[in-house]
Structures are given as C-alpha cells and as structure tokens.
Design a protein around this motif. Structure first.
Motif, PDB file in Angstrom:
ATOM      1  N   LEU A 431     -12.426 -10.129 -65.550  1.00  0.00           N
ATOM      2  CA  LEU A 431     -13.539  -9.704 -64.459  1.00  0.00           C
ATOM      3  C   LEU A 431     -13.130  -9.777 -62.903  1.00  0.00           C
ATOM      4  O   LEU A 431     -12.660 -10.671 -62.551  1.00  0.00           O
ATOM      5  N   ASP A 432     -13.245  -8.427 -62.441  1.00  0.00           N
ATOM      6  CA  ASP A 432     -13.063  -8.432 -61.132  1.00  0.00           C
ATOM      7  C   ASP A 432     -14.041  -8.204 -60.203  1.00  0.00           C
ATOM      8  O   ASP A 432     -14.795  -7.425 -60.452  1.00  0.00           O
ATOM      9  N   LYS A 434     -15.118  -6.007 -57.066  1.00  0.00           N
ATOM     10  CA  LYS A 434     -14.927  -4.439 -56.742  1.00  0.00           C
ATOM     11  C   LYS A 434     -14.720  -4.682 -55.398  1.00  0.00           C
ATOM     12  O   LYS A 434     -15.566  -4.937 -54.265  1.00  0.00           O
ATOM     13  N   SER A 559      -9.885 -11.826 -59.288  1.00  0.00           N
ATOM     14  CA  SER A 559     -10.071 -11.641 -60.625  1.00  0.00           C
ATOM     15  C   SER A 559     -10.247 -13.080 -61.279  1.00  0.00           C
ATOM     16  O   SER A 559      -9.705 -13.945 -60.801  1.00  0.00           O
ATOM     17  N   GLU A 581     -20.862  -9.900 -66.525  1.00  0.00           N
ATOM     18  CA  GLU A 581     -21.136  -9.048 -65.290  1.00  0.00           C
ATOM     19  C   GLU A 581     -22.188  -8.902 -64.713  1.00  0.00           C
ATOM     20  O   GLU A 581     -22.852  -9.115 -63.543  1.00  0.00           O
ATOM     21  N   GLU A 605     -17.146  -6.709 -61.858  1.00  0.00           N
ATOM     22  CA  GLU A 605     -17.074  -5.876 -62.826  1.00  0.00           C
ATOM     23  C   GLU A 605     -16.285  -6.252 -64.136  1.00  0.00           C
ATOM     24  O   GLU A 605     -15.068  -6.998 -63.752  1.00  0.00           O
ATOM     25  N   TYR A 606     -16.625  -5.954 -65.271  1.00  0.00           N
ATOM     26  CA  TYR A 606     -15.932  -6.544 -66.411  1.00  0.00           C
ATOM     27  C   TYR A 606     -14.781  -5.309 -66.505  1.00  0.00           C
ATOM     28  O   TYR A 606     -14.982  -4.099 -66.828  1.00  0.00           O
ATOM     29  N   GLU A 607     -13.463  -5.716 -66.297  1.00  0.00           N
ATOM     30  CA  GLU A 607     -12.259  -4.680 -66.090  1.00  0.00           C
ATOM     31  C   GLU A 607     -11.696  -4.730 -67.469  1.00  0.00           C
ATOM     32  O   GLU A 607     -11.517  -3.433 -67.667  1.00  0.00           O
ATOM     33  N   THR A 608     -11.176  -5.557 -68.312  1.00  0.00           N
ATOM     34  CA  THR A 608     -10.615  -5.306 -69.168  1.00  0.00           C
ATOM     35  C   THR A 608     -10.374  -6.564 -70.432  1.00  0.00           C
ATOM     36  O   THR A 608     -11.090  -7.521 -70.054  1.00  0.00           O
ATOM     37  N   THR A 635      -6.651  -0.313 -73.876  1.00  0.00           N
ATOM     38  CA  THR A 635      -7.197   0.645 -72.905  1.00  0.00           C
ATOM     39  C   THR A 635      -7.678   1.753 -73.747  1.00  0.00           C
ATOM     40  O   THR A 635      -7.611   1.761 -74.831  1.00  0.00           O
TER      41      THR A 635
END
Length: 795
Positions: A431-432, A434, A559, A581, A605-608, A635
């Motif tokens: 989770l990042d 922004k 992150s 998030e 944000e939930y990134e990956t 991805t």
C-alpha cells in the motif's frame, strides 16, 4: 531589413534569454518560436535592483556617491523574513549593480536577491514561463522578425520545434573529419547531410557534401545551419564535446562560428569550477544534450554512453564500444573509406534523433519549461524551478527572499524506513501513499512564508517539527501543489504520460529543495516538518493495519508491506487491500480534522499484490535488510518477477550473477528445488562456458592518479591497461574517469582488451554465485556450500 506595421498580439515559446548593457542602459533579449517563424524581442531600460536593510540606506547611498555609482532609491512596502523594512536601490546598468555589490561587500552591507539575472527577474515578475504573448514594433530581417517597445504576458502556447541532430567525427587530436546533420531541413522535411573533408568520390551516399579542408567544413556548417534554420540542435555530449571542439577549431582558423539566427556568433563559457564543463549560447537557437536531458527526466541507465542507451531503448547501436579500436577504425576509414565513415557519422545522428523521439524528451523539457520557466537546456534546476514559481508571489505578499544559508545548511531527516522482518512469504500487499511529501505539504500548510507568518502568531498556527509553526491562511506552496496535483490528475485521465511525468517530478522535488542548502528558502524546520510528519504517518498507519489482524513486515518512505499469509486467494487479497485502503484513509481524515482542524489530502492506495515475496537479511547477519527485496508481482499482463536493490538491478555485478539470480529466484518462488541449477552454474563457470558473462563493468569516478590509499580492482585493471597502452605507443584510455570493463584473473584484474592470464573461476563462484544464492537458500533450509560440496573436488 524592413519596418512592418503590425500591432497585433502574437503567441510564442521562449527559446533563450539574455540581458546586457548597451549605450548606458540595459537590453533584455528574448528569442521565441512562433507560428510565423522566430522572433527576437528586445526590452530596453529595465533597471537592476538590489534590496538592502533600510537601516543601511544612508551608509549605502553615501558609499555609492563616493564611488560615483549613480542610482535612485525607493522605500518599499517589503520586509525581510526577520520583519525588517527594506529599501530598493535601482541602477541604470547591470555593471553599475555589480560595482555596487563590490562596494557593499567592503562595508558589510548585505544586499538581498542580488544574484538574480535581470532577464530572469523580469520573466518571473511577469509570471512568464515557457509560453507568452507579446506585442511590439516589428522589423523584418532575413531570417527572423525583431520587436521593440515590447510588452509580454504569460500564455499557454505549445510550439512545433524544428530540430536537427548534430554529430562530428575527428582525429584523436581534434582535427575535424566530418560533421553530420539529421533533422528538419530547409523545407521542414527530415533530411540527411554529412559534410566530409576530402576529394569527392563516386558513391551511393548522395547526402555527402565534399569540402577541401577543415575551414571549409566549418563554413559549410554555418551555411547549412542558416539554411535549415533549426530551433533546437540535439546531440550526445554535444555541448562539452562537439560544440566545444567546433568553437576551438573555428578559433584556430580565425573564423567566427556564426551559427545563430541572423548568422550571429556563438558564445562559449567555461564553468567556474574544476568540472571541465562549459556552456554554449547560440542566439535564437537552443542546444539540448541527450544525456543531460534524460537525467533531468529521471531516466536511469547503467551507462549513458550512446551505445548503451540506444541498445537499451532502440535495440540497436554502434558496432563496438571499444574506444581504441573505434578511433583506429575512424582514422582508417577517413583515409581509405570515407563513405563508410559518413554512414557511421550519420548513424550516430539518427540514433540520437530516435532516442529523443522514443522518450519524448523534448515534450518533457517543453512541459517543464511551461510549468516552471526553466530553459530547455537546463540541467536539474529544481531550486530554480521552485524560485521561479515562489518568488513573485512572495513579493506580492510583502516579503523579499532571504539569501543562501551560510555553510550550506544542515542535513534534514530522511524518509522513514522501518526494520524489516526477513522471510520468504506468500501474499504480501503493498500500500502506497500517493505523493506522500506533496500531500503532507498541502495538508499541513508547510510553506516558507507560512513558517514566518505562523511564528508571528503561534497560538493560531499549525504545529510542525523542531519548533515550526505554520500559518493557516498565509502561504503559497500548498496552493502551488494543489494546482500541479490537479493538472497531473487531468494528464492521467488524458493519458498524457509526458505531462504527468513532468508534473510528478516537479511536485516531488519541492521537499528536496526546502531541505537543500543551495536554496534561499532553506530552513531545517521546513524539511523536518515534512519528513518527520512522514515518519509519524507511516508508523501510525502500520499500527492501524496491525490492529486489523495483519502483520506489517516492512515500510519504506511511503510504502507499507502487509503479510496476508498462505491460505488466501488473489481475489480475497485484493478485497483486503481495498478494505485497508478505505479504512486508513477514513482514519486519517478523522485524525487530521480532530487534531488540527484541517482538510486531509493524505491518500493511501492499494498498489499491488506479491504472490511470492522475499525480504532478505543483511549479508552475513540475521537482521532484515532495507530497500532490498524480490517477489512475484501480479500485474494486468500476468505475473512479473521484481527485484529491488538486489544484484540483478545493480550495475556493479556481473551478468553471471544477474542471470543466476533470476533463474534461482524463479525456481524457488515456484517451490522447486534449486540444487541442479546451482550445480549447473558452478559447472559451467569452472568449465569456461560462461566466460562472456564474467566481465565487471564499473566507473572510474576520479582521475586515475587520484587513487592513492584505496586501490579497487577497476583501478588496478585501468593502470595495467594504460601501462600496456604506453608501452605500445597508444593513447591512454583510463586517466580521466569513465567506464572500464575487466575480468578477475589468477594474476589479478585485467581489462578485456588486455586479458592475458587464466580467469580466476573460484573468485566468481565465491564472490558472484555464492552471495546471490545465500540471499535466498537459508529460507528453504539449504546452503550454497552444502549443495556444491561434492562437486568442487571434481575440478
């Protein structure tokens, strides 16, 4: 020339700008690109200004009178950050202002904002960045229109640049053999031209223009430049090699290098440092170097040689990077096969052209100029960009800017990096936040003037760190960030990657600017109120996530890595990521409102999702590493193996180590045994089957003679090679920094070109394969020595 009756408003884009004294007054000259061709705008009579403490006014005026430096003064409604009133001293010429500075230095009178160039101040105060509109009295010349009595204002104008790529070939002593040009020619279509010294020969290369000697080559280059009339000249190391050499060779022949519009002469200036770098000014044109431009746009390569970058981006390049052989080939071709040399020369031009197109580099530089006022050829420039945006607003709020801090300032705390929990995992969420630092600036009103105003009324202000207090109402930077943020969101929606990238770089540079002693607005309370707030946000966010029953295994600047565990599907992981998030963002909005009575712009944000993830230990220890990990990332195009900070993405490891690590991690992440792979790599290494993967490529960051106490392998290899070159009467290749490729042999490090002894294969097993393997094997209960123990005795 002819006078033109025309009072209409024109739009243009700034190419270059300068200012100077002429006939006891100043002139500012702006060259702009317009839809109707190039224009030269002349602004006359702008007065340089110095600001001084009003308490120093009488002493300053007396000293100027005694030195016979005329000026007029004016009491202003401006003050310093220390709330002291200031007086403005205005001078007729730039030289008079410089003389005044020298007088003030002897009297310990401090002038403020004295280091701004007249044309930069003029443009800043008009809020003119890249695009502008202007009106004036025109006079038509052969290749441009000149305007006087000019007035300008900011405008949103996107030019269509005419561009020509330039490259030259020469002897090792700098004698010019040929110069190639590729780009927008006389009619705007893409053309090729190579000006070659020599007798004409029958050949298929119709683009070759034959000239009898070097002087004729230089004069032909002037003629072609005037005919093609480019706005921008591009190349690779084009300023500090090609144009530096052109200027020297022109001086040698006693001719003027009139490459500017209207055949005006180029101007060369060396830096006032030991870098050996210089600046080129060509009136009406801009020279943009591909290396500097890519670095400004944050492109990263193991090497910025044209060969390496073109191979990386275009999949093609030169035949060889070997300097000695290439020079020998150029000399040979100039004597015996000039059409071949012309093709080689032109190919370099085409490579540069295609790199610029592939990366949209000029689009980025144009957008950066439109947003910040930076010139297209400006390297870095974060401090200048910030100043261009901030200073005119500061003046209108009643302040002048401080001078640069003495001694360069103090270091500020860096980003938050938590201790990692080493392990081999399944299902790790990332989770990042922004744009964390810009969002902190925006949320907590962090601003240079806001700090000064907040300290004046601390009870009403927002608390920062190190005693900082920020005004709730008097600030500019949060609003600048908000505007850039909105523009970036729009660029993302429009899928305008170049604009989005430019906006991201500018926004993210503001923290570094405020923490830099090279910025006049530097204050440790500003940078610390950003980074230490970031620490607080990351730590609190981790606590909230763990309260939800999840384990945080790592956090880095913006992150957070969250372990979900084995028994969960990808869909369930996505759902958890979205849930975390939403919850964290809701909590931060509540906290910021309750504690500070502010609107929150923090956005997690939930990134990956990493379906497999390795957090290694520090080599030789049990402690978890930082900024180093690997994993299988999910991805939109499927799963992808990602390395961060490990050997595969580091330029100082061999291709052997990189290939081995990729294959090894793929096998382990797939829950397969790596024993056979490890043994195969060791066997192939010892058998000499992968010798082409054993080359180290490292940079010599100092001149060779400067390495005294610590002599690393690349320096030993370089000295050995240049000893050989000296003995053979060849030019020395490694004395003045640069890159070197070498092998470790039983006799020590040797460059590839002078590799004579047997390769030390045991070195590569111990120093390349083993460290890579030991990064992951302990997590599956294996050891490198254990796996290969029985094999070593066979060789």
């Amino acid at each position: 020339m002819s006078q033109v009756e025309n009072d209409s408003i024109h739009a243009g884009f700034l190419l270059n700008r300068t200012s100077y004294d002429r006939s006891r007054h100043t002139e500012i000259v702006l060259w702009v690109v317009t839809d109707h061709g190039p224009s030269r705008l002349v602004i006359e009579g702008e007065q340089p200004v110095l600001f001084i403490h009003t308490d120093d006014q009488d002493k300053a005026l007396l000293a100027l009178q005694q030195a016979e430096i005329p000026c007029h003064h004016k009491s202003l409604s401006l003050k310093t950050f220390q709330q002291s009133p200031v007086t403005g001293l205005y001078f007729r010429t730039i030289d008079m202002a410089w003389q005044a500075r020298r007088v003030f230095s002897d009297l310990a009178i401090i002038p403020f904002e004295a280091d701004f160039r007249l044309h930069d101040r003029y443009l800043m105060e008009k809020f003119v960045n890249g695009g502008l509109e202007f009106i004036g009295t025109p006079t038509a010349f052969e290749s441009y229109t000149e305007y006087r009595q000019v007035r300008i204002r900011p405008a949103d104008y996107s030019p269509r640049f005419s561009v020509v790529s330039v490259d030259l070939e020469c002897s090792e002593r700098g004698q010019l053999y040929s110069v190639s040009l590729f780009g927008h020619g006389e009619k705007g279509d893409v053309e090729s031209r190579v000006v070659m010294v020599g007798e004409p020969v029958e050949c298929a290369e119709e683009y070759i223009q034959w000239v009898p000697d070097e002087k004729s080559l230089l004069l032909s280059l002037v003629d072609i430049t005037a005919l093609w009339d480019p706005d921008i000249l591009i190349g690779w190391n084009v300023i500090n090699f090609d144009f530096r050499l052109l200027v020297k060779r022109a001086a040698l022949h006693g001719i003027k290098l009139n490459l500017g519009r209207g055949r005006q002469q180029v101007h060369w200036r060396d830096r006032r440092d030991e870098s050996g770098q210089g600046f080129i000014t060509i009136p009406g044109r801009m020279v943009v170097d591909g290396i500097d431009g890519l670095k400004s746009a944050t492109w990263q390569f193991d090497s910025f040689s044209l060969e390496f970058v073109s191979q990386s981006l275009l999949g093609r390049g030169k035949d060889t990077e070997d300097v000695e052989n290439r020079m020998a080939a150029i000399n040979h071709d100039f004597r015996y096969n000039k059409p071949k040399l012309a093709r080689y020369n032109l190919e370099d031009c085409k490579l540069v052209w295609e790199i610029f197109e592939k990366t949209r580099l000029l689009d980025y530089l144009r957008l950066r100029g439109q947003l910040t006022g930076l010139e297209l050829d400006r390297q870095g420039g974060s401090v200048a960009a910030f100043t261009n945006l901030y200073l005119p607003r500061l003046h209108r709020a009643g302040y002048i800017a401080p001078n640069l801090p003495d001694g360069g300032g103090l270091a500020s705390p860096g980003g938050y990096v938590m201790d990692s929990v080493p392990g081999l995992y399944r299902n790790v969420l990332v989770l990042d936040f922004k744009s964390l630092y810009p969002s902190i600036i925006r949320t907590f009103r962090i601003d240079p003037m806001g700090l000064i105003e907040g300290l004046q009324r601390p009870d009403e202000a927002i608390e920062g760190f190190l005693g900082a207090r920020f005004s709730r109402d008097h600030h500019f930077l949060p609003d600048i960030i908000a505007s850039l943020w909105q523009q970036r969101d729009e660029a993302k929606k429009e899928r305008d990657d170049a604009r989005s990238h430019a906006l991201k770089i500018i926004m993210n540079s503001f923290y570094g600017v405020l923490g830099s002693g090279g910025c006049r607005f530097y204050d440790p309370r500003l940078a610390s109120s950003i980074t230490m707030r970031g620490h607080e946000i990351m730590q609190q966010t981790a606590r909230w996530i763990e309260e939800e029953g999840h384990k945080v295994i790592y956090g880095d600047t913006d992150s957070i890595f969250v372990l979900l565990g084995d028994d969960i599907s990808c869909d369930e992981a996505d759902k958890t990521g979205k849930s975390l998030e939403a919850k964290v963002n809701r909590l931060w909005k509540q906290v910021v409102k309750d504690k500070f009575d502010l609107e929150c712009f923090l956005e997690l944000e939930y990134e990956t999702l990493y379906t497999r993830f390795l957090m290694p230990t520090i080599r030789g220890a049990e402690t978890g590493s930082k900024k180093r990990y690997a994993g299988i990332k999910r991805t939109g195009d499927g799963e992808k193996l990602i390395f961060k900070g490990l050997e595969t993405v580091r330029s100082d490891w061999t291709q052997l180590a990189k290939s081995f690590q990729t294959e090894l991690y793929e096998i382990v992440f797939a829950d397969k045994s790596p024993e056979n792979l490890i043994r195969q790599y060791v066997e192939k290494t010892l058998a000499g089957e992968v010798d082409d993967q054993l080359v180290y490529r490292k940079r010599l960051r100092r001149h060779l003679h400067e390495y005294v106490k610590n002599i690393p392998p690349q320096v030993r290899a370089a000295r050995h090679a240049d000893d050989k070159n000296r003995a053979l009467g060849k030019s020395l290749c490694y004395q003045h920094k640069g890159w070197i490729s070498y092998l470790i042999t039983v006799a020590g490090p040797e460059t590839v070109e002078y590799h004579a002894n047997a390769i030390d294969y045991q070195h590569y097993i111990d120093k390349q394969l083993k460290p890579v393997a030991e990064g992951i094997l302990p997590f599956i209960g294996m050891g490198f020595d254990q796996v290969i123990g029985t094999q070593q005795g066979l060789f």
